[in-house]
Design an enzyme around this catalytic site. Structure first.
Site, PDB file in Angstrom:
ATOM      1  N   ARG A  21       0.822  -1.209   0.000  1.00 25.31           N
ATOM      2  CA  ARG A  21       0.000   0.000   0.000  1.00 25.31           C
ATOM      3  C   ARG A  21       0.859   1.263   0.000  1.00 25.31           C
ATOM      4  O   ARG A  21       0.453   2.289  -0.559  1.00 25.31           O
ATOM      5  CB  ARG A  21      -0.943  -0.010   1.209  1.00 25.31           C
ATOM      6  N   LYS A 160     -12.152 -10.150   9.074  1.00 21.08           N
ATOM      7  CA  LYS A 160     -13.149  -9.110   9.355  1.00 21.08           C
ATOM      8  C   LYS A 160     -14.538  -9.619   8.972  1.00 21.08           C
ATOM      9  O   LYS A 160     -15.222  -9.089   8.100  1.00 21.08           O
ATOM     10  CB  LYS A 160     -12.820  -7.833   8.590  1.00 21.08           C
ATOM     11  N   GLY A 288      -5.426  -6.520   2.355  1.00 20.69           N
ATOM     12  CA  GLY A 288      -4.037  -6.498   2.824  1.00 20.69           C
ATOM     13  C   GLY A 288      -3.416  -7.879   2.995  1.00 20.69           C
ATOM     14  O   GLY A 288      -2.276  -8.106   2.575  1.00 20.69           O
ATOM     15  N   GLY A 311     -12.137  -4.495   2.065  1.00 20.06           N
ATOM     16  CA  GLY A 311     -13.553  -4.162   2.225  1.00 20.06           C
ATOM     17  C   GLY A 311     -14.044  -3.209   1.139  1.00 20.06           C
ATOM     18  O   GLY A 311     -15.162  -3.330   0.651  1.00 20.06           O
TER      19      GLY A 311
HETATM   20  C1  3PG Z   1      -8.535  -2.031   5.089  1.00 14.45           C
HETATM   21  O1  3PG Z   1      -7.499  -2.521   5.541  1.00 14.45           O
HETATM   22  O2  3PG Z   1      -9.444  -2.726   4.608  1.00 14.45           O
HETATM   23  C2  3PG Z   1      -8.682  -0.539   5.042  1.00 14.45           C
HETATM   24  O3  3PG Z   1      -7.481   0.102   5.360  1.00 14.45           O
HETATM   25  C3  3PG Z   1      -9.792  -0.102   5.951  1.00 14.45           C
HETATM   26  O4  3PG Z   1      -9.529  -0.459   7.269  1.00 14.45           O
HETATM   27  P1  3PG Z   1     -10.758  -0.619   8.295  1.00 14.45           P
HETATM   28  O5  3PG Z   1     -11.496  -1.875   7.887  1.00 14.45           O
HETATM   29  O6  3PG Z   1     -10.140  -0.734   9.664  1.00 14.45           O
HETATM   30  O7  3PG Z   1     -11.638   0.596   8.140  1.00 14.45           O
HETATM   31 MG    MG Z   2      -7.457  -5.272   5.584  1.00 18.20          MG
END
Ligand code: 3PG
Ligand code: MG
Length: 331
Positions: A21, A160, A288, A311
């Site tokens: 990034r 996530k 990432g 996301g």
């Molecule tokens: C990610 O890593 O997807 C972005 O940098 C956003 O991060 P976040 O999900 O903590 O908002």
């Molecule tokens: Mg991420």
């Protein structure tokens, strides 16, 4: 000028573990410098701190950026999420970010799905422009939104889960096959809340504890021993996933299949990465962790587009308007 980049990179032992990034943010910064920017303040969030927290200080990121772009006109501001006004998109904090700046460039595609002060709010107080990365991401991911070559295989994983399940729900119809692994699959072990069929792992590498050197065994997905954790997909799942990916003409992969930072739980992610790279398809890898896996395996030049968005890519794919894009005039 103020540049919002997505410098939210994985850290390990206080160092940047994958600088994709950071590198991806260079073209815009270089362009601005070549076109006469006298000072550039680069801002980003890093991780999900609940306020100021030295573990999430930008210093290691700033140091890496400086190595890649040694120019005194560029400075990196402290983690925007140290300020409570960032995630609440507080106008006072947005004004603070805008103070003393002539213009704002949003290049943080990976954060464009967040309506936060540095990604959205600040654009109300400065002339706002899209950066080169943001534009390139929209172009490449846009290809997945139109008429894609089929089969279109979507591979989802990662941690996530809360964020991604909702997105997945809306994506179901777009892809021909949805494969789910990693923590996301763990969440679905007992019940699939999605209203379409998904391909789940048939077996997992089970660990007695969440530890790199934990005792392990391969078990059926639905027969995880009490108290054990599934930290990777098993060999049968790897084979099936690779076969499905291999027959795709369009692929989107987001999220690892297990705790791939630990070599003993990396095989599933590795198998998926190799299958994506080998496929004769338009392939996009986002997020990432998946990107880090692709890089560690030196496969980046064998996929069509490595997206800096996790996301954000998913939400774009879902057909949603991204707040960080919508706020930019003609964005
Ligand atoms: C990610 O890593 O997807 C972005 O940098 C956003 O991060 P976040 O999900 O903590 O908002
Ligand atoms: Mg991420």
């Amino acid at each position: 000028m103020l540049v919002r980049a997505d410098l939210n990179v994985p850290l390990e032992g206080g160092r940047v573990a994958d600088d994709t990034r950071i590198r991806a943010s260079l073209p815009t910064l270089e362009w601005l410098l070549e076109h006469g920017a006298s000072e550039i303040s680069v801002c980003s969030h890093l991780g999900r701190p609940k306020g100021p927290d030295p573990a999430y200080a930008m210093a290691p990121v700033a140091a890496r950026l400086r190595e890649l772009l040694p120019d005194d006109r560029v400075r990196v501001l402290e983690n925007t999420r140290f300020h409570p006004g960032e995630t609440s998109n507080d106008a006072a904090y947005a004004r603070e970010l805008a103070a003393g700046m002539d213009l704002y460039v949003n290049d943080a595609f990976g954060s464009a799905h967040r309506a936060h002060a540095s990604t959205e709010g600040v654009a109300h107080f400065l002339p706002a422009y899209a950066g080169l990365l943001l534009q390139a991401e929209l172009e490449h991911l846009g290809r997945l939104l139109g008429d894609v070559q089929r089969p279109f295989v979507l591979v989802a994983g990662g941690a996530k889960v809360g964020d991604k399940l909702g997105v997945l729900r809306n994506l179901g119809g777009r892809a021909d096959t949805v494969i789910v692994g990693g923590k996301m699959a763990e969440e679905l072990r007992h019940e699939n809340p999605l209203d379409f069929e998904i391909v789940l792992p048939s077996d997992v590498v089970a660990a007695a504890a969440f530890a790199e050197d934990a005792k392990t065994q391969t078990t059926a997905y639905d027969a995880l021993p009490e108290g054990w954790l599934g930290l990777d997909i098993g060999p049968a799942s790897r084979e099936l996933f690779a076969e499905l990916i291999g027959s795709a003409r369009t692929i989107f992969w987001n999220g690892p299949m297990g705790v791939f930072e630990w070599p003993r739980f990396a095989e599933g992610t590795r198998a998926v990465a190799l299958a994506v790279a080998d496929a004769d398809a338009y392939s996009v890898v986002g997020g990432g962790d998946s990107v880090r896996a692709i890089n560690e395996l030196a496969l980046a030049d064998r996929v069509s587009w490595v997206s800096t968005g996790g996301g954000a890519s998913l939400e774009l794919l879902e057909g949603k308007e991204l707040p960080g894009v919508a706020v930019i005039p003609n964005g």
